[in-house]
Scaffold this motif. Structure first.
Motif, short mmCIF file in Angstrom:
data_model
loop_
_atom_site.label_atom_id
_atom_site.label_comp_id
_atom_site.label_asym_id
_atom_site.label_seq_id
_atom_site.Cartn_x
_atom_site.Cartn_y
_atom_site.Cartn_z
N ARG A 196 0.83 -1.20 0.00
CA ARG A 196 0.00 0.00 0.00
C ARG A 196 0.87 1.26 0.00
N ASN A 197 1.90 1.27 0.86
CA ASN A 197 2.80 2.44 0.86
C ASN A 197 4.07 2.12 1.63
N SER A 199 6.85 3.98 4.31
CA SER A 199 7.04 5.10 5.23
C SER A 199 8.49 5.10 5.71
N TYR A 206 12.71 1.68 4.99
CA TYR A 206 11.32 2.09 5.05
C TYR A 206 10.49 0.97 5.68
#
Length: 232
Positions: A196-197, A199, A206
């Motif tokens: 999804r993403n 960070s 990340y």
């Protein structure tokens, strides 16, 4: 099998429709003279097979195939074209077939039947055998979201739950050679289709969040760069 057809010449598109319509267990999802309209469908992954002309105005069949390849979409491509000049490049995009116009009905049917048989074989090998002390779990590879190594055990997170095993990431990575899976970190293997993403966690790493799962994984900056260059 869901099929999309695109050819800017109506007479050629009509021929494709006539041949494919007569095949069992096949649904024509779209049939269009517009490559842009075909592009909208393949972005949604609405088809299993794209049969396309190559030389079309604005957006070419080759560019459609390049999008499928670069985004690792699970869509096979058959080119039906009057130009032989793209054959080498088509091979680089791993297209299923390259058929020259004019072609016979039997030639296209045989190509589609070959793809169906190939997919059946892939379905049989598209499973991962997870060894435990007294059990062997069989997991569909497409259902694996990510895998984590922690201490001496490995946890496989799927859409429906998790399975623990003593198999190492190196052992499992050898069974997951599909383009969908990436060794994102020394302790993680991820399925890129569920991401999804990302960070930022530290200077060179990340946190990865996934669709439909609260658990998270890690990915290094180098692997993020690799994903951007080769997948997106």
């Amino acid at each position: 099998m869901k099929v999309g057809l695109v050819d800017d010449r109506y007479i050629d598109l009509d021929k494709l429709n006539g041949i494919v319509t007569g095949l069992p267990n096949i649904e024509i999802v779209f049939s269009t003279q517009s490559a842009e309209e075909a592009y909208d469908y393949i972005k949604k992954k609405a088809v299993d097979l794209l049969i396309a002309d190559i030389e079309m105005p604005n957006l070419s069949g080759y560019e459609l195939a390049d999008i499928i390849h670069s985004h690792a979409l699970d869509i096979a491509v058959i080119f039906v074209t009057g130009s032989s000049g793209y054959a080498v490049h088509a091979f680089e995009l791993n297209v299923h077939d390259y058929i020259m116009k004019p072609y016979s009905k039997e030639r296209l049917i045989k190509s589609i039947e070959r793809l169906i048989e190939k997919n059946k074989s892939a379905e049989m090998t598209g499973r991962l055998y997870i060894k435990q002390k007294n059990d062997i779990h069989i997991v569909q590879k497409k259902d694996i979201v990510f895998i984590e190594r922690s201490g001496r055990s490995t946890t496989i997170y799927t859409k429906t739950g998790q399975i623990k095993t003593y198999q190492t990431l190196n052992e499992l990575e050898g069974e997951l050679r599909e383009r969908d899976f990436l060794r994102s970190h020394r302790s993680f293997i991820i399925n890129i289709h569920y991401v999804r993403n990302f960070s930022l966690y530290a200077k060179n790493s990340y946190v990865v969040s996934f669709e439909g799962l609260e658990k998270q994984a890690m990915i290094t900056k180098d692997k993020v760069d690799f994903l951007q260059q080769n997948y997106f």
